[in-house]
Scaffold this motif. Structure first.
Motif, PDB file in Angstrom:
ATOM      1  N   LYS A 115       0.875  -1.181   0.000  1.00  0.00           N
ATOM      2  CA  LYS A 115       0.000   0.000   0.000  1.00  0.00           C
ATOM      3  C   LYS A 115       0.906   1.222   0.000  1.00  0.00           C
ATOM      4  CE  LYS A 115      -4.042   1.919   2.365  1.00  0.00           C
ATOM      5  NZ  LYS A 115      -4.979   1.748   3.497  1.00  0.00           N
ATOM      6  N   GLN A 116       0.729   2.082  -1.016  1.00  0.00           N
ATOM      7  CA  GLN A 116       1.597   3.235  -1.121  1.00  0.00           C
ATOM      8  C   GLN A 116       0.825   4.444  -1.662  1.00  0.00           C
ATOM      9  OE1 GLN A 116       4.738   2.743  -3.968  1.00  0.00           O
ATOM     10  NE2 GLN A 116       3.446   1.727  -5.472  1.00  0.00           N
ATOM     11  N   ARG A 117       1.315   5.604  -1.317  1.00  0.00           N
ATOM     12  CA  ARG A 117       0.716   6.862  -1.808  1.00  0.00           C
ATOM     13  C   ARG A 117       1.580   7.402  -2.923  1.00  0.00           C
ATOM     14  NH1 ARG A 117       1.434  12.300  -1.292  1.00  0.00           N
ATOM     15  NH2 ARG A 117      -0.460  13.590  -1.204  1.00  0.00           N
ATOM     16  N   LEU A 118       0.948   7.718  -4.054  1.00  0.00           N
ATOM     17  CA  LEU A 118       1.644   8.299  -5.185  1.00  0.00           C
ATOM     18  C   LEU A 118       1.300   9.788  -5.247  1.00  0.00           C
ATOM     19  CD1 LEU A 118       1.015   5.579  -7.926  1.00  0.00           C
ATOM     20  CD2 LEU A 118       3.006   5.861  -6.454  1.00  0.00           C
ATOM     21  N   PRO A 119       2.301  10.669  -5.263  1.00  0.00           N
ATOM     22  CA  PRO A 119       1.999  12.109  -5.332  1.00  0.00           C
ATOM     23  C   PRO A 119       1.409  12.476  -6.704  1.00  0.00           C
ATOM     24  CG  PRO A 119       4.351  11.713  -5.498  1.00  0.00           C
ATOM     25  CD  PRO A 119       3.728  10.405  -5.178  1.00  0.00           C
ATOM     26  N   GLY A 124      -0.197  10.298 -12.647  1.00  0.00           N
ATOM     27  CA  GLY A 124      -0.798  10.211 -13.973  1.00  0.00           C
ATOM     28  C   GLY A 124      -2.203  10.752 -14.048  1.00  0.00           C
ATOM     29  N   THR A 125      -2.793  11.067 -12.901  1.00  0.00           N
ATOM     30  CA  THR A 125      -4.169  11.608 -12.884  1.00  0.00           C
ATOM     31  C   THR A 125      -4.178  13.073 -12.458  1.00  0.00           C
ATOM     32  OG1 THR A 125      -4.504  10.937 -10.590  1.00  0.00           O
ATOM     33  CG2 THR A 125      -5.048   9.320 -12.290  1.00  0.00           C
ATOM     34  N   GLY A 126      -3.040  13.596 -12.090  1.00  0.00           N
ATOM     35  CA  GLY A 126      -2.987  14.979 -11.619  1.00  0.00           C
ATOM     36  C   GLY A 126      -3.360  15.127 -10.169  1.00  0.00           C
ATOM     37  N   GLN A 127      -3.687  14.024  -9.521  1.00  0.00           N
ATOM     38  CA  GLN A 127      -4.053  14.055  -8.111  1.00  0.00           C
ATOM     39  C   GLN A 127      -3.294  12.931  -7.390  1.00  0.00           C
ATOM     40  OE1 GLN A 127      -8.291  13.618  -7.921  1.00  0.00           O
ATOM     41  NE2 GLN A 127      -8.709  15.728  -8.599  1.00  0.00           N
ATOM     42  N   SER A 128      -3.015  13.176  -6.126  1.00  0.00           N
ATOM     43  CA  SER A 128      -2.376  12.118  -5.348  1.00  0.00           C
ATOM     44  C   SER A 128      -3.364  10.985  -5.101  1.00  0.00           C
ATOM     45  CB  SER A 128      -1.879  12.665  -4.010  1.00  0.00           C
ATOM     46  OG  SER A 128      -2.963  13.151  -3.241  1.00  0.00           O
ATOM     47  N   ILE A 129      -2.867   9.772  -5.190  1.00  0.00           N
ATOM     48  CA  ILE A 129      -3.740   8.605  -4.992  1.00  0.00           C
ATOM     49  C   ILE A 129      -3.033   7.607  -4.081  1.00  0.00           C
ATOM     50  CG2 ILE A 129      -4.903   8.857  -7.221  1.00  0.00           C
ATOM     51  CD1 ILE A 129      -3.099   6.652  -8.304  1.00  0.00           C
ATOM     52  N   VAL A 130      -3.819   6.736  -3.471  1.00  0.00           N
ATOM     53  CA  VAL A 130      -3.304   5.642  -2.645  1.00  0.00           C
ATOM     54  C   VAL A 130      -3.569   4.340  -3.390  1.00  0.00           C
ATOM     55  CG1 VAL A 130      -3.492   4.395  -0.474  1.00  0.00           C
ATOM     56  CG2 VAL A 130      -3.667   6.893  -0.501  1.00  0.00           C
TER      57      VAL A 130
END
Length: 496
Positions: A115-119, A124-130
């Motif tokens: 489980k990781q958070r991508l800034p 790739g979506t312009g928003q941070s996601i987990v």
């Protein structure tokens, strides 16, 4: 792309394919010794000696004395050196199992979750996601396909090292049996010598009293009295010396056995111990190659030969497979649902290009080790030939020496009796009695030593001819020692 079924069957197909061995073909070297034992005056008495070969006689049949059998049995169960040799054998066997296991793939089950958070800058979506990912499966990890026999050569090397350790244990048993038996007979001989010294002391004390009384009445000189006293003190010193020697023999026997030895098992005298069984020397080509120390040297040579195959195979590519099948999902609850099936297949080939000569140097080391073990194997045979030849030379002359010593002792007994009679009659002085007594005492001690040497030679001959490691027990030998069975390549894989 190759269909999934084809990929899944590929490892099994490759595993069933034969591999190319890079190891040199092994040939047993010719023994660097004559094809027959030496001949000459020293060997006439043993030429054509009847009897079975030493390796065909179990130690329980060779050592016929019941007390000695019990002591040897106790030593095989308690001697620490033999126990260490057996443990080394077990260690080598376990190492062989490890090497053999590398021939087959290792299947592992795994479960993992991330489980990781991508800034926003990398999502790739312009928003941070987990992002969460869970997976469960089974697979094969880095299984080397042994096309060029590297793994199999290492396995063969480990097998030969295990067999060498087994022969080392057998050799340790042979040496232990011989050493315990020699100390056992040394104790018997020293008890004979102690008894002789005690009897001599009693006789010399009686003679001293007689001579001193004759001196007091003027029938003998003071010099004779002092000479008789010298004989008494010499005998008293011998009693003390042999008393100490007997105690040291008992201590040595306890150390070899590794446990207290019951007094009733110990020999009272050398004459009460039954003789040992005769063995035939046989031919050098048949006898020497059955000795455990020579078998150990040959196993070490075979191991070095197999190691050359592994060193040669290092010049060729290594192919390894990693594969797994399982289920994967973005959530833990999604595992095992329809559509979550996943697989991965990752073959890898490593082709050595440049290593600054390390592989070539390693091959030279492997070849040098093989030549070293070849020289050691040949030397082991030469040493064994010399040991057997020496034992046969001793065996061929001991009977004549023993007969001469017995005749000498009988002659000196007569001399001593006549010297005493002439002294009593006043014909000669006490010096003649003293010289005759000293000569007789030395001859009696020499007779004990020759009798012990004859038994020791039979033990030595049995040992150097390779007897004593065969664990086959005769029906009449009850309660024999539990020992590790000897390895025999013809009986199959020791790891099975």
């Amino acid at each position: 792309m190759m269909p999934l079924k084809t990929w899944s069957l590929l490892p099994l197909a490759l595993a069933t394919m034969g591999c190319v061995s890079m190891a040199p073909r092994y040939h047993t070297p010719e023994p660097p010794v004559p094809k027959a034992w030496p001949e000459g005056p020293s060997y006439k008495a043993v030429a054509g000696t009847p009897g079975p070969a030493a390796t065909d006689i179990a130690w329980q049949d060779f050592f016929v004395d019941p007390g000695l059998r019990k002591v040897l049995d106790l030593a095989l169960r308690n001697n620490r050196d033999l126990r260490i040799a057996a443990l080394n054998t077990e260690k080598a066997r376990a190492y062989y199992r490890i090497q053999r296991a590398d021939l087959l793939p290792k299947v592992n089950a795994f479960a993992q979750g991330t489980k990781q958070r991508l800034p926003a800058s990398v999502s790739g979506t312009g928003q941070s996601i987990v992002v969460e990912q869970d997976s469960v499966g089974v697979g094969i990890s880095a299984w080397e396909l042994d096309f060029f026999g590297r793994v199999r050569s290492l396995k063969n090397q480990a097998l030969e090292q295990y067999l060498a350790s087994e022969q080392a244990r057998n050799s340790a048993q042979v040496s232990l049996l011989a050493e315990v038996a020699n100390v056992y007979f040394a104790l018997a001989a020293d008890r004979d010598s102690l008894k002789l010294a005690q009897d001599t002391l009693v006789n010399q004390e009686a003679a001293y009293k007689l001579v001193h009384r004759r001196f007091e009445v003027g029938a003998s000189s003071e010099l004779d009295s002092y000479r008789a006293q010298v004989s008494v003190e010499t005998a008293r010193g011998d009693v003390a010396r042999y008393t100490r020697t007997v105690a040291m023999d008992e201590n040595a026997l306890r150390l070899l056995v590794g446990a207290p030895v019951p007094v009733e098992w110990l020999p009272e005298a050398l004459g009460t111990v039954p003789s040992l069984k005769e063995v035939a020397p046989g031919l050098p080509s048949e006898t020497l190659t059955r000795r455990p120390d020579i078998l150990m040297a040959e196993n070490q040579l075979k191991a070095a030969n197999a190691n050359i195959g592994a060193a040669r195979a290092a010049f060729f590519p290594r192919i390894a497979l990693t594969t797994n099948v399982g289920t994967m999902g973005s959530e833990l609850s999604g595992l095992f649902k329809s559509g979550s099936y996943a697989w991965a297949f990752s073959p890898q080939i490593v082709l050595p290009i440049f290593d600054t000569g390390a592989r070539r140097a390693n091959l030279k080391v492997a070849n040098a080790n093989r030549d070293i073990y070849l020289a050691q194997y040949e030397k082991a045979i030469q040493v064994a030939f010399r040991e057997v030849a020496d034992a046969l030379a001793t065996r061929g002359t001991l009977d004549e020496q023993l007969a001469a010593q017995e005749a000498l002792t009988q002659a000196l007994e007569g001399t001593y009796r006549l010297a005493q009679a002439r002294y009593t009659a006043g014909i000669d002085g006490y010096l003649g009695v003293l010289d005759a007594q000293r000569s007789l005492y030395a001859a009696q001690q020499g007779l004990i030593a020759v009798r012990q040497a004859k038994l020791g030679n039979l033990i030595s001959l049995y040992k150097v001819l390779g007897g004593g490691w065969n664990t086959a027990e005769p029906a009449q030998a009850a309660q024999a020692a539990p020992t590790t069975p000897a390895a025999n390549p013809a009986k199959g894989d020791p790891a099975s």
